[in-house]
Write an enzyme that holds these catalytic residues in place. Structure first.
Site, PDB file in Angstrom:
ATOM      1  N   LYS A   1      -9.696   8.151   1.963  1.00 56.88           N
ATOM      2  CA  LYS A   1     -10.191   6.771   1.855  1.00 56.88           C
ATOM      3  C   LYS A   1     -11.622   6.645   2.364  1.00 56.88           C
ATOM      4  O   LYS A   1     -12.299   5.661   2.057  1.00 56.88           O
ATOM      5  CB  LYS A   1      -9.281   5.808   2.610  1.00 56.88           C
ATOM      6  CG  LYS A   1      -7.922   5.574   1.968  1.00 56.88           C
ATOM      7  CD  LYS A   1      -7.132   4.529   2.745  1.00 56.88           C
ATOM      8  CE  LYS A   1      -5.763   4.295   2.132  1.00 56.88           C
ATOM      9  NZ  LYS A   1      -4.846   5.443   2.328  1.00 56.88           N
TER      10      LYS A   1
ATOM     11  N   HIS B   1      -2.984   8.133   5.973  1.00 60.26           N
ATOM     12  CA  HIS B   1      -3.221   6.791   5.420  1.00 60.26           C
ATOM     13  C   HIS B   1      -4.649   6.370   5.787  1.00 60.26           C
ATOM     14  O   HIS B   1      -5.366   5.860   4.936  1.00 60.26           O
ATOM     15  CB  HIS B   1      -2.186   5.812   5.967  1.00 60.26           C
ATOM     16  CG  HIS B   1      -2.176   4.492   5.286  1.00 60.26           C
ATOM     17  ND1 HIS B   1      -2.159   4.362   3.918  1.00 60.26           N
ATOM     18  CD2 HIS B   1      -2.185   3.223   5.780  1.00 60.26           C
ATOM     19  CE1 HIS B   1      -2.144   3.077   3.593  1.00 60.26           C
ATOM     20  NE2 HIS B   1      -2.173   2.362   4.705  1.00 60.26           N
TER      21      HIS B   1
ATOM     22  N   PHE C   1       1.694  -3.422   4.025  1.00 58.90           N
ATOM     23  CA  PHE C   1       2.067  -4.734   4.536  1.00 58.90           C
ATOM     24  C   PHE C   1       3.559  -4.945   4.331  1.00 58.90           C
ATOM     25  O   PHE C   1       4.135  -4.546   3.316  1.00 58.90           O
ATOM     26  CB  PHE C   1       1.308  -5.828   3.787  1.00 58.90           C
ATOM     27  CG  PHE C   1      -0.123  -6.036   4.237  1.00 58.90           C
ATOM     28  CD1 PHE C   1      -0.724  -5.203   5.161  1.00 58.90           C
ATOM     29  CD2 PHE C   1      -0.866  -7.088   3.724  1.00 58.90           C
ATOM     30  CE1 PHE C   1      -2.036  -5.402   5.562  1.00 58.90           C
ATOM     31  CE2 PHE C   1      -2.187  -7.304   4.123  1.00 58.90           C
ATOM     32  CZ  PHE C   1      -2.774  -6.462   5.044  1.00 58.90           C
TER      33      PHE C   1
ATOM     34  N   GLU D   1      -1.339   5.557  13.485  1.00 60.24           N
ATOM     35  CA  GLU D   1      -0.991   6.737  12.699  1.00 60.24           C
ATOM     36  C   GLU D   1      -1.177   8.015  13.508  1.00 60.24           C
ATOM     37  O   GLU D   1      -0.362   8.945  13.416  1.00 60.24           O
ATOM     38  CB  GLU D   1      -1.829   6.803  11.426  1.00 60.24           C
ATOM     39  CG  GLU D   1      -1.423   7.952  10.511  1.00 60.24           C
ATOM     40  CD  GLU D   1      -2.095   7.916   9.157  1.00 60.24           C
ATOM     41  OE1 GLU D   1      -1.661   8.655   8.259  1.00 60.24           O
ATOM     42  OE2 GLU D   1      -3.065   7.147   8.985  1.00 60.24           O
TER      43      GLU D   1
ATOM     44  N   CYS E   1       0.810  -1.223   0.000  1.00 60.58           N
ATOM     45  CA  CYS E   1       0.000   0.000   0.000  1.00 60.58           C
ATOM     46  C   CYS E   1       0.841   1.270   0.000  1.00 60.58           C
ATOM     47  O   CYS E   1       0.309   2.365  -0.183  1.00 60.58           O
ATOM     48  CB  CYS E   1      -0.950  -0.012   1.192  1.00 60.58           C
ATOM     49  SG  CYS E   1      -1.970  -1.499   1.240  1.00 60.58           S
TER      50      CYS E   1
ATOM     51  N   HIS F   1      -9.796   1.939  -0.016  1.00 66.92           N
ATOM     52  CA  HIS F   1      -8.348   1.756  -0.023  1.00 66.92           C
ATOM     53  C   HIS F   1      -7.920   1.156  -1.353  1.00 66.92           C
ATOM     54  O   HIS F   1      -8.203  -0.003  -1.657  1.00 66.92           O
ATOM     55  CB  HIS F   1      -7.944   0.850   1.132  1.00 66.92           C
ATOM     56  CG  HIS F   1      -6.476   0.774   1.385  1.00 66.92           C
ATOM     57  ND1 HIS F   1      -5.540   1.269   0.504  1.00 66.92           N
ATOM     58  CD2 HIS F   1      -5.772   0.266   2.428  1.00 66.92           C
ATOM     59  CE1 HIS F   1      -4.328   1.063   0.990  1.00 66.92           C
ATOM     60  NE2 HIS F   1      -4.443   0.450   2.151  1.00 66.92           N
TER      61      HIS F   1
END
Length: 414
Positions: A337, A304, A401, A315, A165, A342
């Site tokens: 998002k 994010h 990830f 975050e 991502c 996402h």
């Protein structure tokens, strides 16, 4: 000698619009592009919603029928977004830019998911001798960059990045460095993804990453106490980065200056963020320090903000560690998002487009659906309605990830 880098073109394919004008209008009006999944057999999967691209016609972006047959959907999205960005930039290889100084840095987190599944079915049902000769070049995650380089005769550095991502943001950050330190004069950069597919959805569902919400408008709700997982989405975000003097000499339109980049790894877990946000905070600090951030700046953070329980609180902690409590509370933050879902490898490119537009227009897009604030997410996330603000600097965070953390900083052009 270090050189200045600016943005001279934008392009986007997304669940909330297939061009920059529609995309930005949707974001500022708080429109949700998430809906019930269409056109896919989801079997027994409990996942009901996704951020799917709507009414996409590749021919509108100069992609002919022969090219459609030879390109996975993710690559078509990348080509379409690049068409918008390069057209707007006005760059023409061999006319106003040296082909050897023109590059492409566009990545994908997953690559040709649909192609991979389709040809696997051929293997199982008809045998290996029936697999398409286009299987490998359609499936590999670097082919969008390669095809875009071919289309625009970009003979310079071509570096597709795969960091889950964080792909789009890392691509942009590395493109920034390449131009800043003299390896290219312009680079087409960003990310693309088309993984709204039962195989990908099944995998993310099994890892308990996706929300099972059945209300599209309450599915992606970053920083809300009720959040329960991310909403998978698709699309592409592409930007043209260009050396400032090169852009200025040809009278190019400039959206913002690219002025900072941070890149590191949690080195902790293959899907979960490192608790406390200490490592992630360092990429924010890197980007802001390189950008010359001061307490007088008016900062926008495109977070994010995935709507997962772990990401959003981690975050928030990372932002506080990077800025200090006082400046963190002054920052304008939002997660787009909440409207797009996402977009995986595309998300960094798309959200950097949103950050550039926020700076250019002095508008902070909202985090929609934020109704029940989480005590561990206690900053200003611009709930539900866009706000006007005379911004001077913006950053876009993405975390992937594998522990990949990335952040790119932009400034209004002086």
């Amino acid at each position: 000698m270090e050189r200045r880098v600016v943005i001279t073109g934008l392009g986007v394919i997304s669940p909330v619009g297939n061009n920059v004008t529609d995309f930005w209008k949707s974001l500022t009006e708080g429109r949700c592009g998430i809906d019930f999944i269409q056109g896919l057999d989801m079997g027994q999967l409990p996942i009901k919603v996704a951020g799917q691209v709507k009414n996409f016609n590749p021919e509108e972006y100069g992609i002919d029928r022969a090219s459609v047959r030879k390109n996975d959907l993710y690559s078509q999205y990348a080509l379409a977004a690049a068409h918008q960005a390069v057209t707007e930039s006005g760059l023409v290889s061999g006319e106003n830019i040296d082909p050897e100084r023109f590059g492409v840095y566009i990545g994908s987190g997953i690559g040709g998911m649909s192609t991979f599944v389709k040809e696997t079915e051929v293997l199982l049902n008809e045998g290996a001798h029936r697999i398409s000769p286009f299987f490998v070049p359609m499936m590999i995650a670097n082919i969008a960059s390669g095809n875009i380089a071919i289309k625009y005769n970009a003979e310079g550095p071509c570096l597709p990045i795969v960091t889950a991502c964080a792909t789009g943001t890392n691509s942009a950050g590395e493109a920034f460095r390449a131009i800043k330190y003299g390896y290219a004069d312009a680079i087409i950069t960003g990310g693309a993804e088309a993984a709204v597919h039962p195989l990908a959805i099944g995998g993310f569902n099994s890892s308990k990453a996706l929300t099972k919400a059945d209300d599209p408008k309450q599915a992606s709700i970053p920083f809300d106490k009720r959040r329960s997982g991310f909403v998978i989405a698709e699309g592409a975000g592409v930007l043209v980065f260009e050396e400032y003097e090169h852009a200025k000499a040809r009278g190019a339109k400039i959206y913002a200056e690219v002025c900072g980049y941070g890149n590191n790894c949690d080195a902790y877990h293959y899907t979960a963020p490192r608790p406390g946000g200490v490592v992630a905070s360092k990429v924010i600090k890197m980007a802001l320090e390189e950008a010359g951030f001061t307490a007088e700046d008016k900062l926008y953070i495109n977070a994010h903000g995935t709507s997962t329980p772990l990401n959003d609180k981690t975050e928030t902690a990372a932002i506080k560690l990077a800025l200090g409590e006082e400046l963190a509370r002054k920052a304008k933050i939002s997660s787009t998002k909440s409207m797009t879902g996402h977009m995986l490898g595309a998300t960094g490119g798309v959200e950097l487009v949103a950050t550039a537009l926020a700076l250019k227009n002095g508008i902070v897009p909202p985090t929609i659906g934020l109704q029940e604030p989480d005590e561990e997410c206690d900053l200003d996330y611009t709930p539900n309605k866009a706000v006007e603000c005379d911004l001077t600097i913006g950053i876009s965070n993405t975390f992937g990830f594998g522990g990949h953390n990335s952040c790119v900083a932009l400034r209004t052009v002086k």
